[in-house]
Structure formats: C-alpha cells, structure tokens
Motif scaffolding. Structure first.
Motif, PDB file in Angstrom:
ATOM      1  N   VAL A 403     -38.075 -65.491  24.065  1.00  0.00           N
ATOM      2  CA  VAL A 403     -36.871 -66.317  24.045  1.00  0.00           C
ATOM      3  C   VAL A 403     -36.266 -66.274  22.647  1.00  0.00           C
ATOM      4  O   VAL A 403     -36.939 -66.545  21.657  1.00  0.00           O
ATOM      5  CB  VAL A 403     -37.187 -67.774  24.425  1.00  0.00           C
ATOM      6  CG1 VAL A 403     -35.945 -68.642  24.300  1.00  0.00           C
ATOM      7  CG2 VAL A 403     -37.747 -67.847  25.841  1.00  0.00           C
ATOM      8  N   THR A 406     -31.876 -70.875  23.080  1.00  0.00           N
ATOM      9  CA  THR A 406     -31.819 -71.929  24.098  1.00  0.00           C
ATOM     10  C   THR A 406     -30.601 -72.779  23.808  1.00  0.00           C
ATOM     11  O   THR A 406     -30.482 -73.355  22.721  1.00  0.00           O
ATOM     12  CB  THR A 406     -33.077 -72.813  24.068  1.00  0.00           C
ATOM     13  OG1 THR A 406     -34.234 -72.025  24.344  1.00  0.00           O
ATOM     14  CG2 THR A 406     -32.973 -73.934  25.093  1.00  0.00           C
ATOM     15  N   VAL A 429     -30.661 -69.554  28.606  1.00  0.00           N
ATOM     16  CA  VAL A 429     -31.879 -69.053  27.965  1.00  0.00           C
ATOM     17  C   VAL A 429     -31.734 -67.538  27.813  1.00  0.00           C
ATOM     18  O   VAL A 429     -31.585 -66.826  28.810  1.00  0.00           O
ATOM     19  CB  VAL A 429     -33.141 -69.386  28.787  1.00  0.00           C
ATOM     20  CG1 VAL A 429     -34.396 -68.901  28.045  1.00  0.00           C
ATOM     21  CG2 VAL A 429     -33.225 -70.882  29.075  1.00  0.00           C
ATOM     22  N   TRP A 501     -40.605 -69.763  29.267  1.00  0.00           N
ATOM     23  CA  TRP A 501     -39.810 -70.764  28.560  1.00  0.00           C
ATOM     24  C   TRP A 501     -40.098 -72.111  29.187  1.00  0.00           C
ATOM     25  O   TRP A 501     -40.045 -72.277  30.412  1.00  0.00           O
ATOM     26  CB  TRP A 501     -38.334 -70.410  28.697  1.00  0.00           C
ATOM     27  CG  TRP A 501     -37.346 -71.441  28.207  1.00  0.00           C
ATOM     28  CD1 TRP A 501     -36.906 -71.611  26.938  1.00  0.00           C
ATOM     29  CD2 TRP A 501     -36.660 -72.419  29.000  1.00  0.00           C
ATOM     30  NE1 TRP A 501     -35.973 -72.631  26.882  1.00  0.00           N
ATOM     31  CE2 TRP A 501     -35.811 -73.141  28.133  1.00  0.00           C
ATOM     32  CE3 TRP A 501     -36.681 -72.755  30.356  1.00  0.00           C
ATOM     33  CZ2 TRP A 501     -34.991 -74.179  28.587  1.00  0.00           C
ATOM     34  CZ3 TRP A 501     -35.867 -73.787  30.811  1.00  0.00           C
ATOM     35  CH2 TRP A 501     -35.033 -74.489  29.926  1.00  0.00           C
TER      36      TRP A 501
END
Length: 512
Positions: A403, A406, A429, A501
């Motif tokens: 990731v 966000t 994301v 995530w």
C-alpha cells in the motif's frame, strides 16, 4: 570463577565479558525480590529548573569522547537536568573485564548562551553532591569514513533510538512498556545502570548491558549494536515480576503521527503531512503481511491484532518523498522505519496499536508492542529475545505489492441533489510493487474486501497511469453508527498479490 558463582555477586573490578549478563541478571533478580526504591533525584535546583533552550545549550565536548580516536566507536554523555532529573550510572568494561564507572565532570561540557551561568553553580555543587548522567550517545562512521555519525542514543526512562545510513532520528524503541493506555495509568520502567564493553580498534559491533527497574518489574538487557547497510540491534531481555502486571508490552515502539494523506479534517499548516511513521506492518507466522495506516484520532484508540508466533512487526515511515512534507528542517522523509523480529517462539499473544490524540508534532502519540497472552505474575521470570532493524520504506523479504496511499473522503457525487450523510465514505487504496509491476491493465484483478459491519458499494479496480500501480476504490456506509473494520487485498484468479490493507472507520468520528 564460574558463571554461576559470578552471577551471585556484585560487579567486581574485573568481570569477564562472558559472565556480564549473568551478573546483571542476578542484580535484576535481587531487585525484584525486594521493595521498589525510587531512584534519587538531582539535588541541584538550577539543573532541575532550566528550560529546553538552556538544556540544549549544554554540549558535550567531542574531544572528551570516551574511546576518542581509539577505534570505530566513540561515546558521548548527556548532561543531567531539565527532564532528566534521575541520573543513571554508566560504566565501561575493557576487553579484559576491567569495570570503571564514568564520573560526571563539568569540564567535559561547554555551557553556552543561556546555559553559561550554570557552570559555576554546577562546579560549586559538584563537591557536595554526586551527579550521574542523563544517558549517552554512540558515534560510528556510518555515512563516511571521515566523520563519526551519531547512530544511537539511550536517554530517558527505557527509551533508545537508532538510525541507519542517511536517516535522522524519528521513532523510539523502549526496553519495556507496562499498562499502556490502561485506565489506571502507564508505568514507565527505567534503565538505572549501563555497562558498555569497549570494542577493539577494528570491531564493527558494540555490546551494551542495562539494568531495568520499576515498581512492577526489574530486568537485565543485553544490546548488541551492529551498524551497516541497516543498523541492527540484537536484544536479549530477562524480566522478573515484582508485582502482577496487567499488560506487559514487549519490544515497544513509540512514534508520532500528526496528520497525513488519510487525515480528513482541516490542519492549519503549510506542510501537507507531519509524521515520524505512517503505518504499522505485521507479518504472521504463515507469512501474511498486514498494513495498517496510522491516524491522529479524536479519541484514544487501542487496536489489537491476534497472532501466534509472529515473524515480526514494526512502525514504518513508508512515504519518503520530500514534496509530501515540504519541511526543509525536520526531514520527515528521512525518518527511520524500525522492524521487530522475534528470536524463538513468542507463542500466543497480540500486537497492539495505541493511537493517542495530539494537537502538536512534539508529542509522541503512537505506540505499538507485543502483549503475551499469558499474564505475568509476581515472582515469575520471562525471557524475550529479538532483533531491531532500521530500514527506509520496505523490507527486502517483503515481496508482495504494498500500500502506497490511503485516502478517504465524503462519498457524495459532485453536484448531487440529495447527497448522502457524511458518514458515507469514499475509500481509495493504491498498491504498487511486487507482481503488479509486470501485469497488464487488461487482467481481471479483483478486490478481496471484507467489512466487520456496514455495506460496501461501487468497488472498482483500475491500473493507474505512468506505472503508478493499481487502485482499489469503494464506498462504505456504516450500520447503526458502528465502526467498520475493513480488510482488503488485491487478487488475480484467487492468488493474493498484495499485502492486506487494514483500516477502521469510526462512524461517529467528529472529524466529519
């Protein structure tokens, strides 16, 4: 003298290195068998009452460094006073086992600017009171052979910090955390005494022993510091419970998150982001990687991640881009990430993440640590061994897509006549790296998304332009104002391509 015999005695003028840990352990065990005694404070009011600027104006003279010009490592000491009113004892140990305590000497310090008036006061008082030190810092030629960089510092309670190449101090490690975020308040164990083993001229690692004490627990610690491409610290800890401990926090990490890309309330600051760390990463026994983006909450939040024998956890500063911070002084993009890797089987327990509200970047408001499932009762002994490793944005062994972003916003459509309540959220994301780098945008990647409550809609997966990775977008709507615990991974034909995530959205959060 055998190791068993030495362990029952205090340090002598000559203590062989192979029994140092046994002797410190015996000291810790003896402490735990007796009533806790609070360390004495400095009796010099002029030191206790100085402010931050005056304390910063007291500097250790580099030419007075311990082991100066005798090898790769050098040691400098911190002046007592200001916040550090309970000095610690610091000893050096030669390769032959000669133990010597380092006395406080004002001649080793320069008292500049607002601290200048302190020097005569201290010199007069030094004959009437014994002063220890507030801690120490370790220097080593990390970035260039011509200069010895500061690579580690031990100062305050059981706090210590380390950096790797081209990094600046950010998050801290601690020897131990007790009852963090508990209603009765946190207990802060302290390192009361240190022993540093003098390395040989060409030796590239440094060994430090420490004695820890607090009302509930005492302990012996061995730190083996190995600077290099990554600065690594091997930690051996043996703990003795003086009292029953409600929550034992092992290998605690402490950091700061003020605001970042996922913050959705107005921050009156020219810097888009301010944080020492932006996420918690955990690796399970099975090798599953889970990423949790950090927040600065409105109310105290404590989240737990249950594991059996985890392979590691850490607080990361994954975002290294200067333009995301625009701070030319703090250099947030150069703050270290720190990974805890257990040695041996830690059994059942949980990684706990504590997020504390803060309105200033000067407060550490993020804590993470391991909590064993079995309670630690008075009279019991526990051992924990682990590695601490510095790195930048990613670990070499992490080969899944990660990731990188966000973002959260209101789930309304532009110009919508009857917009939904602001509790409906648009979640973005973005993943990058791993196998995603070689995938065509035409492949049917899917979002494996689960929610603890509420409902998810409008789920899409697209490839971003200019090799910027892949994006998962979706909207969530809470049910009965319940918090939504979300887990998401990218998959291709049932094969997981990314880390997981994890994020919790609180429907009643006043950030709305």
């Amino acid at each position: 003298m055998s190791g068993t015999q030495a362990a029952t005695n205090e340090f002598s003028a000559k203590t062989p290195q192979n029994i140092l840990f046994d002797v410190v352990t015996a000291r810790a065990k003896k402490l735990a068998e007796n009533t806790y005694v609070e360390p004495e404070k400095i009796q010099i009011d002029a030191l206790n009452n100085i402010d931050y600027q005056a304390y910063r104006a007291i500097r250790y003279r580099s030419e007075s460094a311990i082991w100066h010009n005798s090898g790769l490592f050098e040691l400098q000491l911190f002046h007592p006073g200001f916040l550090y009113q309970q000095p610690v004892k610091i000893h050096t140990v030669t390769p032959d086992g000669d133990v010597s305590m380092l006395p406080f000497d004002p001649a080793h310090y320069s008292y500049d600017a607002s601290a200048e008036s302190l020097q005569p006061v201290i010199e007069q008082a030094i004959g009437e009171t014994k002063l220890g030190h507030a801690g120490f810092r370790i220097h080593y030629p990390l970035n260039t052979n011509e200069y010895k960089d500061e690579i580690a510092v031990f100062q305050g309670a059981s706090y210590f910090r380390v950096v790797g190449p081209n990094q600046v101090y950010g998050l801290s490690a601690r020897g131990l955390a007790i009852d963090t975020a508990e209603p009765k308040g946190e207990e802060f164990p302290v390192f009361r005494e240190f022993w540093l083993v003098k390395p040989t001229a060409e030796q590239t690692h440094l060994v430090v022993y420490a004695l820890l004490d607090s009302p509930s627990v005492s302990g012996a610690y061995r730190f083996e510091l190995q600077p290099g491409i990554s600065t690594q610290v091997k930690v051996n800890a043996k703990l003795f419970a003086r009292q029953d401990i409600n929550k034992l926090g092992v290998a605690p990490l402490t950091s700061m998150f003020h605001h970042g890309e996922n913050t959705n309330r107005f921050i009156d600051d020219f810097r888009p982001e301010i944080h020492d760390s932006d996420g918690l990463l955990v690796r399970s026994k099975e090798g599953q990687w889970t990423w949790r983006a950090l927040t600065n909450p409105v109310n105290l939040r404590v989240n737990s991640f249950q594991y059996t024998s985890p392979k590691g956890f850490g607080l990361l500063q994954r975002d290294r881009e200067f333009t995301h911070y625009l701070d030319a002084e703090a250099h947030y993009g150069k703050r270290p990430s720190l990974w805890v890797e257990p040695i041996g089987d830690w059994g059942e327990g949980r990684v706990e993440l504590v997020e504390i509200p803060t309105d200033t970047e000067t407060n550490d408001n993020i804590v993470s640590y391991w909590v064993p499932e079995k309670p630690f009762k008075a009279g019991q002994t526990r051992e924990f061994n682990y590695y601490l490793k510095t790195f930048d944005s990613g670990l070499p062994e992490h080969d899944k897509a990660q990731v990188v972003r966000t973002r959260i916003g209101w789930g309304a459509l532009p110009g919508e006549d009857n917009p939904p309540p602001k509790s409906k959220r648009q979640i973005i994301v973005d993943y990058k790296g791993g196998a995603l780098s070689n995938l065509s945008g035409d492949l049917p990647l899917q979002a494996d998304l689960s929610l603890s409550s509420g409902k998810a809609t409008d789920i899409t997966v697209i490839r971003l332009p200019d090799d910027q990775g892949w994006r998962v977008a979706f909207k969530v709507m809470p049910e009965d104002n319940q918090a939504i615990d979300m887990r998401l991974a990218l998959t291709l034909r049932e094969q997981q391509l990314s880390e997981v995530w994890n994020y919790v959205w609180y429907a009643n959060d006043v950030e709305l």
